[in-house]
Design an enzyme around this catalytic site. Structure first.
Site, mmCIF file in Angstrom:
data_model
loop_
_atom_site.group_PDB
_atom_site.id
_atom_site.type_symbol
_atom_site.label_atom_id
_atom_site.label_comp_id
_atom_site.label_asym_id
_atom_site.label_seq_id
_atom_site.Cartn_x
_atom_site.Cartn_y
_atom_site.Cartn_z
ATOM 1 C CB SER A 108 -0.834 0.064 1.358
ATOM 2 O OG SER A 108 -0.251 0.149 2.421
ATOM 3 N NE ARG A 239 -8.619 7.467 -4.404
ATOM 4 C CZ ARG A 239 -8.180 7.263 -3.439
ATOM 5 N NH1 ARG A 239 -6.766 6.915 -3.354
ATOM 6 N NH2 ARG A 239 -8.922 7.161 -2.221
ATOM 7 N N GLY A 263 -6.927 5.802 5.774
ATOM 8 C CA GLY A 263 -8.296 5.290 5.313
ATOM 9 C C GLY A 263 -8.571 5.822 4.084
#
Length: 351
Positions: A108, A239, A263
């Protein structure tokens, strides 16, 4: 008569504040005692702090480094080492998250992160000093350390954010190595599995380790923060989430404190989450109270699908008090001083 009534109200309010302060001091002593006695999880070479529902009750020493998620432990260690060898607080928060950007097991953050729907990994990052200086990059390709590129934006350009091909060109002009564009083995395996259904369903509560945000304070009280991510997995090409947006994923003010977020970025952007927390602390809220209020506002603005949204906030004020809170259970953070480095589980709105 009116003046006398206002004086009485002011006196009662001050008395309540004094009583509240005494209560918090008592709670703080109780928490520290429980933390020293009740730790259930031990990590070799790490002083582990017990779970705390109100981590703002733990008043950290200076310097103080906080970072999101389990990967915050090695990141904190790198940041502290930088401070010990004479680095500034901005050096420390950059160095700390660079460690995570290189972690091949982390899907991530960094170029090894999961790609977008087109199979391309794009990165976002921001960095901010307590004097208001800040820089950010977004939708960056082929740059191993977007956090360092964000610092270049802050220190060498008149801008705050540079994105896409422009950011890549800036990296080239500054001598950053441009990496071969290919997925890491783990990311490629995950992407191939995803392509079977190609279902675009960004449920962050399931895969919620999506960022590292770090905030820190040096021995003199100077503050800085950093935030870096590969963003939401299988996102639409182009994005950008909250991480590179100053005031959403990160905000730092030497006069007040600092906050960072993790988050689902869209939910955090909608409330300018990190800026909101710092402003609440400016108005007198503790870091914990400010984080809890931010979560409440996030839930109110995202109520239709809140069961599928995870977001967490992490904050510190000038006194070294800490706050953390999330929408759903599962959010944790690492807290480090020059001698200690441990994990704390935050509280959450939903249990």
């Amino acid at each position: 008569m009116k003046s006398r009534m206002m004086s009485l109200i002011s006196l009662n309010f001050n008395n309540l504040n004094a009583d509240s302060k005494l209560t918090r001091m008592s709670q703080r002593r109780k928490f520290i005692k429980q933390s020293l006695m009740g730790s259930a999880l031990f990590i070799p070479g790490v002083s582990t702090i017990a779970e705390a529902k109100a981590p703002s009750l733990f008043k950290g020493e200076k310097p103080l480094i906080l970072s999101t998620w389990n990967h915050g432990l090695p990141a904190n260690a790198a940041a502290v080492e930088k401070l010990k060898t004479g680095g500034s607080i901005i050096d420390a928060v950059e160095t700390g998250v660079k460690d995570t950007e290189l972690d091949l097991s982390n899907l991530s953050v960094g170029l090894q992160g999961l790609p977008d729907r087109e199979g391309i990994t794009t990165l976002d990052a921001s960095i901010m000093s307590g004097d208001g200086s800040c820089g950010a990059v977004a939708f960056v390709r082929q740059v191993k350390h977007p956090i360092s590129l964000a610092r270049v934006v802050m220190e060498k350009t008149p801008h705050v954010m540079i994105v896409g091909e422009g950011a890549r060109q800036l990296a080239i002009s500054e001598g950053f190595p441009i990496e071969k564009e290919e997925l890491s083995p783990k990311a490629k395996e995950a992407y191939e599995k995803w392509k079977i259904t190609s279902q675009y369903k960004p449920i962050i509560n399931i895969e919620n380790h999506d960022t590292i945000g770090m905030i820190g304070m040096d021995a003199k009280g100077n503050m800085a923060g950093s935030c870096t991510t590969s963003g939401l997995s299988y996102k639409m090409h182009g994005r950008v989430g909250d991480s590179p947006i100053i005031g959403a994923g990160l905000f730092v003010d030497n006069e007040v404190g600092a906050a960072t977020a993790t988050g689902l970025g869209e939910s955090i952007i909608r409330i300018c989450g990190s800026f909101l927390i710092v402003e609440l602390m400016r108005q007198g809220r503790t870091p914990q109270e400010a984080c809890e209020e931010a979560v409440k506002r996030l839930i109110a603005k995202n109520s239709k699908n809140i069961k599928d949204i995870q977001a967490g906030f992490l904050a510190m004020n000038k006194d070294g008090e800490v706050g953390a809170y999330s929408v759903h259970p599962g959010f944790n953070f690492a807290q480090a001083t020059l001698q200690k480095n441990g994990m704390i589980d935050s509280g959450s709105h939903f249990k």
